[in-house]
Enzyme design. Structure first.
Site, PDB file in Angstrom:
ATOM      1  N   HIS A 125      32.194  18.143 -34.814  1.00 21.98           N
ATOM      2  CA  HIS A 125      31.318  17.009 -34.501  1.00 21.98           C
ATOM      3  C   HIS A 125      30.153  17.474 -33.628  1.00 21.98           C
ATOM      4  CE1 HIS A 125      30.487  13.151 -32.097  1.00 21.98           C
ATOM      5  NE2 HIS A 125      29.906  13.015 -33.271  1.00 21.98           N
ATOM      6  N   LEU A 126      30.435  17.826 -32.383  1.00 16.11           N
ATOM      7  CA  LEU A 126      29.359  18.271 -31.489  1.00 16.11           C
ATOM      8  C   LEU A 126      29.684  19.561 -30.748  1.00 16.11           C
ATOM      9  CD1 LEU A 126      28.113  14.886 -29.993  1.00 16.11           C
ATOM     10  CD2 LEU A 126      26.988  16.309 -31.686  1.00 16.11           C
TER      11      LEU A 126
ATOM     12  N   CYS B  40      36.288  14.961 -26.325  1.00 13.87           N
ATOM     13  CA  CYS B  40      34.905  14.494 -26.153  1.00 13.87           C
ATOM     14  C   CYS B  40      34.657  13.166 -26.869  1.00 13.87           C
ATOM     15  CB  CYS B  40      33.927  15.549 -26.648  1.00 13.87           C
ATOM     16  SG  CYS B  40      33.968  17.073 -25.691  1.00 13.87           S
ATOM     17  N   HIS B  41      35.029  13.071 -28.141  1.00 15.87           N
ATOM     18  CA  HIS B  41      34.734  11.870 -28.915  1.00 15.87           C
ATOM     19  C   HIS B  41      35.918  11.383 -29.740  1.00 15.87           C
ATOM     20  CE1 HIS B  41      30.769  13.757 -28.131  1.00 15.87           C
ATOM     21  NE2 HIS B  41      30.518  12.532 -27.735  1.00 15.87           N
ATOM     22  N   GLY B  42      37.107  11.961 -29.527  1.00 16.99           N
ATOM     23  CA  GLY B  42      38.316  11.448 -30.143  1.00 16.99           C
ATOM     24  C   GLY B  42      38.635  11.939 -31.546  1.00 16.99           C
TER      25      GLY B  42
END
Length: 188
Positions: free
Chosen positions: A128-129, A152-154
């Site tokens: 993702h990132l 970070c974002h699940g």
């Protein structure tokens, strides 16, 4: 006779000036060639990888101490790599998933080497990132699918490091690797 001597002197003078002109031309072209090489060589050499990158072109990992169900984190090309020894239950869970339901459809067999299905080697970077997912350390959150969990974002990955939930678009990347013996893996 005098005319012949004059012609001979004239020819000797022309031959001498021809040789001088040739020498000057050759010297000028040689000087230009050396100058061009002096400019081009540094430009070409600066494009080759630095010594620290060459040193990390491949890395060897001793997998003899990784028990079934355990994972380790190592480094290759300055990025984390996860090496996991899957248990028979984790292999069965990964194989039980209907691949057509996955966002990035891959089987466990496509992500491992033939005859070494228990060894899953992936980059430790969320697609993702670029965060580093949890799941290699003892007691770390492995997410709802028992693989890896990106805090970070699940994003949640299953036991085959395939994306199952969250914003990550792709599975954890599998780097080039080869088993050089039963206890050593060369990554890169």
């Amino acid at each position: 006779m005098a005319a012949q001597e004059g012609n001979m002197v004239s020819q000797v003078g022309e031959d001498h000036s021809l040789r001088r002109r040739d020498f000057i031309n050759i010297a000028a072209v040689s000087f230009a060639g050396v100058g061009a090489a002096a400019v081009v060589l540094p430009l070409v050499s600066q494009m080759s990888p630095s010594a620290d990158v060459l040193a990390l072109a491949s890395t060897e990992v001793d997998i003899s101490k990784i028990a079934p169900g355990q994972a380790i984190k190592t480094v290759w090309r300055k990025q984390p790599v996860f090496v996991r020894n899957l248990t028979p239950q984790e292999i069965a869970a990964a194989n039980a998933v209907d691949v057509s339901t996955l966002r990035d459809p891959q089987t466990l067999a496509e992500r491992t080497k033939p005859g070494k299905m228990n060894w899953l080697i992936t980059m430790g970077v969320c697609t993702h990132l670029g965060c580093i997912p949890l799941g290699t350390g003892e007691g770390e959150n492995r997410g709802p699918f028992g693989g890896y969990f990106c805090p970070c974002h699940g994003s949640a990955y299953d036991t085959a490091a395939r994306i199952r939930q969250g914003p990550a678009p792709l599975n954890l990347q599998v780097p080039e690797y080869a088993f050089t013996s039963d206890t050593v893996v060369t990554i890169g």
